[in-house]
Design a protein around this motif. Structure first.
Motif, mmCIF file in Angstrom:
data_model
loop_
_atom_site.group_PDB
_atom_site.id
_atom_site.type_symbol
_atom_site.label_atom_id
_atom_site.label_comp_id
_atom_site.label_asym_id
_atom_site.label_seq_id
_atom_site.Cartn_x
_atom_site.Cartn_y
_atom_site.Cartn_z
ATOM 1 N N ARG A 205 1.096 -1.327 0.104
ATOM 2 C CA ARG A 205 0.024 -0.026 0.035
ATOM 3 C C ARG A 205 0.951 1.136 0.145
ATOM 4 N N ALA A 206 0.392 2.123 -0.807
ATOM 5 C CA ALA A 206 1.239 3.580 -0.974
ATOM 6 C C ALA A 206 0.252 4.548 -0.913
ATOM 7 N N PHE B 256 -3.929 13.251 3.868
ATOM 8 C CA PHE B 256 -2.979 12.626 4.973
ATOM 9 C C PHE B 256 -3.847 12.741 6.146
ATOM 10 N N ARG B 257 -3.703 11.406 6.745
ATOM 11 C CA ARG B 257 -4.351 11.081 8.174
ATOM 12 C C ARG B 257 -3.743 10.392 9.105
ATOM 13 N N LEU B 258 -3.733 10.520 10.414
ATOM 14 C CA LEU B 258 -3.291 9.501 11.190
ATOM 15 C C LEU B 258 -4.189 8.476 11.584
ATOM 16 N N PRO B 259 -3.666 7.062 11.964
ATOM 17 C CA PRO B 259 -2.385 6.773 12.005
ATOM 18 C C PRO B 259 -2.012 6.619 10.347
ATOM 19 N N LEU B 260 -0.687 6.520 10.123
ATOM 20 C CA LEU B 260 -0.090 6.271 8.933
ATOM 21 C C LEU B 260 -0.053 4.790 8.875
ATOM 22 N N GLU B 261 -0.865 4.219 7.945
ATOM 23 C CA GLU B 261 -0.866 2.800 7.961
ATOM 24 C C GLU B 261 -0.122 2.156 6.566
ATOM 25 N N ALA B 262 0.247 3.094 5.565
ATOM 26 C CA ALA B 262 0.598 2.648 4.330
ATOM 27 C C ALA B 262 2.119 1.834 4.552
ATOM 28 N N ASP B 263 2.282 1.019 3.472
ATOM 29 C CA ASP B 263 3.794 0.762 3.615
ATOM 30 C C ASP B 263 4.655 1.618 3.150
ATOM 31 N N LEU B 264 4.314 2.445 2.280
ATOM 32 C CA LEU B 264 5.065 3.664 1.650
ATOM 33 C C LEU B 264 4.321 4.996 1.743
ATOM 34 N N LEU C 144 8.668 6.870 10.034
ATOM 35 C CA LEU C 144 10.118 6.528 9.401
ATOM 36 C C LEU C 144 10.943 5.784 10.372
ATOM 37 N N HIS C 145 11.158 6.247 11.707
ATOM 38 C CA HIS C 145 12.089 5.537 12.441
ATOM 39 C C HIS C 145 11.527 4.270 13.133
ATOM 40 N N ARG C 146 9.927 4.228 13.009
ATOM 41 C CA ARG C 146 9.636 2.739 13.421
ATOM 42 C C ARG C 146 9.461 1.783 12.518
ATOM 43 N N GLY C 147 10.104 1.918 11.042
ATOM 44 C CA GLY C 147 10.190 1.068 10.300
ATOM 45 C C GLY C 147 9.394 1.275 8.844
ATOM 46 N N GLY C 148 8.875 2.383 8.543
ATOM 47 C CA GLY C 148 8.234 2.997 7.560
ATOM 48 C C GLY C 148 8.916 3.381 6.342
ATOM 49 N N GLY C 149 8.475 3.488 5.111
ATOM 50 C CA GLY C 149 9.117 3.980 3.738
ATOM 51 C C GLY C 149 8.684 5.112 3.721
ATOM 52 N N LEU C 150 9.660 5.953 3.382
ATOM 53 C CA LEU C 150 9.491 7.412 2.752
ATOM 54 C C LEU C 150 10.217 7.898 1.505
ATOM 55 N N GLY D 243 10.294 -0.794 -8.196
ATOM 56 C CA GLY D 243 11.560 -1.401 -7.447
ATOM 57 C C GLY D 243 12.011 -0.486 -6.103
ATOM 58 N N LEU D 244 12.260 0.951 -6.469
ATOM 59 C CA LEU D 244 12.531 1.708 -5.574
ATOM 60 C C LEU D 244 11.672 1.672 -4.290
ATOM 61 N N ALA D 245 10.170 2.004 -4.662
ATOM 62 C CA ALA D 245 9.155 1.615 -3.592
ATOM 63 C C ALA D 245 9.064 0.628 -3.102
ATOM 64 N N ARG D 246 9.357 -0.735 -3.604
ATOM 65 C CA ARG D 246 9.230 -1.943 -2.690
ATOM 66 C C ARG D 246 10.558 -2.022 -1.929
ATOM 67 N N TYR D 247 11.660 -1.483 -2.337
ATOM 68 C CA TYR D 247 12.802 -1.440 -1.404
ATOM 69 C C TYR D 247 12.510 -0.677 -0.156
ATOM 70 N N LEU D 248 11.829 0.493 -0.503
ATOM 71 C CA LEU D 248 11.838 1.528 0.594
ATOM 72 C C LEU D 248 10.708 0.897 1.618
ATOM 73 N N ALA D 249 9.654 0.383 1.020
ATOM 74 C CA ALA D 249 8.552 -0.367 1.866
ATOM 75 C C ALA D 249 8.986 -1.685 2.701
#
Length: 713
Positions: free
Chosen positions: A216-217, A241-249, A271-277, A564-570
């Motif tokens: 999910r992006a 934009f809404r919280l919580p952020l539940e997307a993979d990227l 980002l710091h708890r494991g998300g992709g930006l 591929g870049l998005a999957r790597y980040l996610a």
């Protein structure tokens, strides 16, 4: 008669003495032979069958159990696995005196419920082949299928694997267990086929694989990127934009002030708890959007060769600003200073009935920011509202400051006591943009709006003091902004799995950027960094310094590269890495990923996976099952011990036999009968009891006088 009673009494005593000594009578015992007909053992058992005695009871077993009239009677197919527990239960029904287990011992050890001897036969040379699927394959992800080879005895094998990753062959020697990865991008349903051949025979396995989910992006303000990701199979949501952020990227093509208050903090935490930006350089994103100032420690790109700007804040500290107004104005000024870079210069002039320079425009180094914070927090309110002297002071301060872009920001909440025309003339000739903020209903909004219009700046109205921080940031973004370059910029790629398959065309738009020391540059144009990525906390972040709506429009590789870049980040937060190691009679499962409270569900029983480090959980599985985590249910195919799993079968049989007082036999000893001594104690006690009762009966029939007469003296 009395003599007879005495003899009976003596016999009773003799029988009790013999029972105490516990004598035994040797006799032939009942022997049950358990013959292992599982695929790994039956050839060895068949070869030994002629040497087994014809006396005894013979049970053949694998998955099922059947009785045989003789060890060589029939060679049955009883299934592909070994169920030793069922074999023990069937043997127990026959009340054996002794059980002889003839097997290769390739099964979990089980405590026998009877005396057991064992005879070891070597397992058949064979290489078992299986395919282990990835635990949670995502659409478009490069997945790895485990090709598992197992041989209880060393064997040569020719291996061939076919699937979406192409055809590859290997010739190898298998000793114990060997796992080879077969990798390919999963772009829909896929099938992998493998075959292993050798002098021992042939094994083959097939695996059908389908994506378990689509990543999910959340895309904010970059429609071009959204279309590319949709083409790559992502579930794309374009805001809000809404919280919580539940997307993979989360992909950001908007500015800081285009998002709700608190968005920068939420993105940093995500980002710091494991998300992709991913940040992109749309006209409202990246440097124009101010992310390099709001997330300076987490953005991998920074502006290159930016000319610093100068801004003087003219701040009302009259009596009407006392309390919440002044506190929030100071907080807003601190945020504004926090977004400045060392190339920018910021100064503050305060006014009430008079004015003073709190600090002149100076480069916003770390030390300067600390001094500015201390001075701003020391401000106190009091006096009237005279703006002219403070505005003139700000104009004079900027005259001596180098740089092209300069601005003045005036904040007041009351009616200005100065001459209107003189103030407007001063703004018009300031040589810098003059902007103004009217705070509250009592502010002289018409004058401040005219002041901003004449000074070439912007006018803001703040109904409450709480609006000040974002208005200050908006003005800072306008003053501190940089510029983009347009033309044709050749692209050079660095060696990396993400860039390897692509030849990148020139760009039409480029934001001049440099990479931070902690970031890895994947694409650059000359000395300018185009794409850089890195890890922050447990997540991954990347920044792309071009506008995708104008660059790469005719580049066929744009979608697969960005996918591929998005999957790597996610991948840092979404994908699960699973490792399984045989441990005893189960499998130790190690899961790496962003999980909440993972549990293993197998055989109707839930077992928690225990944290063993950041993002690492471990547990032991006894069978195939499901990994549970929140709402996710992930089926797990584990390399559980099978029919051909390498074990020390001889040691297993020895341990099982010795646990019951038996032993591991040689083939020569297997044909010997068994003499099981019959314990005589129960029979002796029974005979003593019967004689005792007989004595009591006879004694009751003899007249008492006769007994006395027969008594001595």
């Amino acid at each position: 008669m009395p003599a007879s009673l005495g003899l009976l009494r003596a016999l009773v005593l003799l029988l009790l003495l013999l029972a105490f000594l516990d004598p035994k009578w040797p006799r032939e015992g009942r022997v049950v032979y358990l013959l292992d007909f599982s695929p790994s053992a039956r050839e060895g058992v068949f070869a030994l069958a002629e040497r087994l005695p014809r006396e005894g009871i013979f049970l053949a077993f694998a998955e099922r159990v059947e009785r045989l009239p003789a060890p060589t009677a029939r060679r049955l197919d009883l299934g592909e696995r070994t169920d030793i527990q069922r074999a023990f239960l069937e043997a127990l029904k026959l009340s054996p005196d002794r059980v002889v287990l003839v097997s290769d011992g390739l099964f979990p050890p089980l405590a026998p419920p009877f005396p057991l001897d064992a005879l070891y036969v070597p397992p058949k040379p064979h290489v078992a082949l299986s395919l282990l699927p990835p635990p949670y394959p995502l659409y478009g992800e490069t997945v790895g299928v485990g090709v598992v080879l197992e041989a209880p005895r060393p064997a040569e094998a020719r291996l061939r694997v076919e699937g979406p990753g192409g055809v590859w062959t290997r010739t190898l020697r298998v000793e114990g267990r060997k796992v080879l990865p077969y990798a390919f991008p999963l772009e829909g349903e896929a099938e992998v086929w493998a075959v292993a051949e050798g002098p021992w025979g042939r094994s083959e396995a097939r695996l059908r694989l389908a994506p378990a989910d689509r990543a999910r992006a959340l895309v904010l303000g970059d429609p071009a990127l959204a279309r590319y990701l949709e083409a790559q199979g992502f579930q794309v949501e374009e805001g809000p934009f809404r919280l919580p952020l539940e997307a993979d990227l989360v992909a950001v093509g908007l500015g800081v002030l285009d998002l709700p208050e608190g968005a920068p903090e939420a993105l940093r935490a995500y980002l710091h708890r494991g998300g992709g930006l991913l940040f992109t350089a749309t006209p409202r994103g990246l440097f124009f959007g101010g992310w390099d100032r709001v997330l300076p420690e987490d953005l991998p790109l920074k502006p290159l060769g930016r000319e610093g700007a100068a801004l003087v804040l003219v701040l009302d500290v009259s009596g009407s600003m006392e309390g919440e107004k002044l506190s929030l104005a100071v907080a807003a000024a601190l945020e504004l200073i926090g977004t400045a870079t060392p190339e920018d210069r910021v100064g503050v002039v305060v006014f009430a009935s008079g004015h003073r320079v709190l600090f002149p425009p100076r480069p916003m180094t770390l030390q300067a920011k600390k001094e500015a914070q201390s001075l701003l927090l020391s401000l106190r309110a009091g006096g009237g509202t005279v703006l002219g002297g403070a505005l003139r002071e700000a104009v004079d301060l900027l005259k001596g400051v180098p740089g092209g872009r300069k601005g003045i920001l005036v904040l007041t909440d009351g009616q200005v006591a100065d001459d209107r025309e003189a103030l407007l003339a001063l703004a018009a000739g300031a040589g810098a943009e003059v902007s103004a903020i009217a705070l509250g209903q009592d502010a002289d909004a018409p004058l401040l709006e005219a002041l901003a219009r004449r000074g070439g700046g912007r006018f803001y109205r703040a109904a409450t003091p709480k609006e000040l921080p974002r208005l200050f940031l908006r003005e800072g973004q306008e003053v501190f902004r940089g510029g983009a370059l347009e033309g044709r910029f050749p692209v050079e790629k660095a060696p990396h799995p993400l860039t390897e398959p692509f030849a990148f065309p020139p760009l039409e738009v480029l934001l001049p950027a440099r990479a931070e020391p902690w970031a890895e540059v994947l694409l650059r144009s000359g000395e300018r960094a185009l794409l850089a990525l890195g890890e922050r906390g447990e997540g991954r972040v990347a920044a792309l310094a071009t506008d995708l709506s104008r660059s790469w429009r005719d580049f066929a590789g744009a979608a697969p590269f960005l996918g591929g870049l998005a999957r790597y980040l996610a991948g840092a937060g979404r994908a699960l890495a699973l490792y399984a190691y045989p441990e005893g009679e189960g499998v130790r499962v190690v899961v790496l990923g962003r999980l909440e409270a993972p549990r293993l569900l197998a055989g109707g029983k839930e077992t928690p996976l225990l944290p063993a480090g950041p993002g690492r959980f471990e547990g032991v599985a006894r069978g195939e099952g499901v990994l549970l985590d929140g709402k996710r249910r992930i089926p797990l195919s584990l390399p559980l011990p099978g029919e051909w799993t390498p074990r020390d079968g001889e040691a297993t049989l020895r341990a099982m036999a010795e646990a019951t007082g038996g032993r591991l036999l040689s083939p020569e000893e297997a044909g010997r009968g068994v003499r099981r001594p019959l314990p005589l104690r129960p029979y002796l006690l029974l005979a003593a009891l019967l004689l005792f009762l007989l004595e009591r009966f006879l004694e009751a029939r003899v007249p008492r006088g006769t007994l006395r007469e027969g008594a001595p003296g």
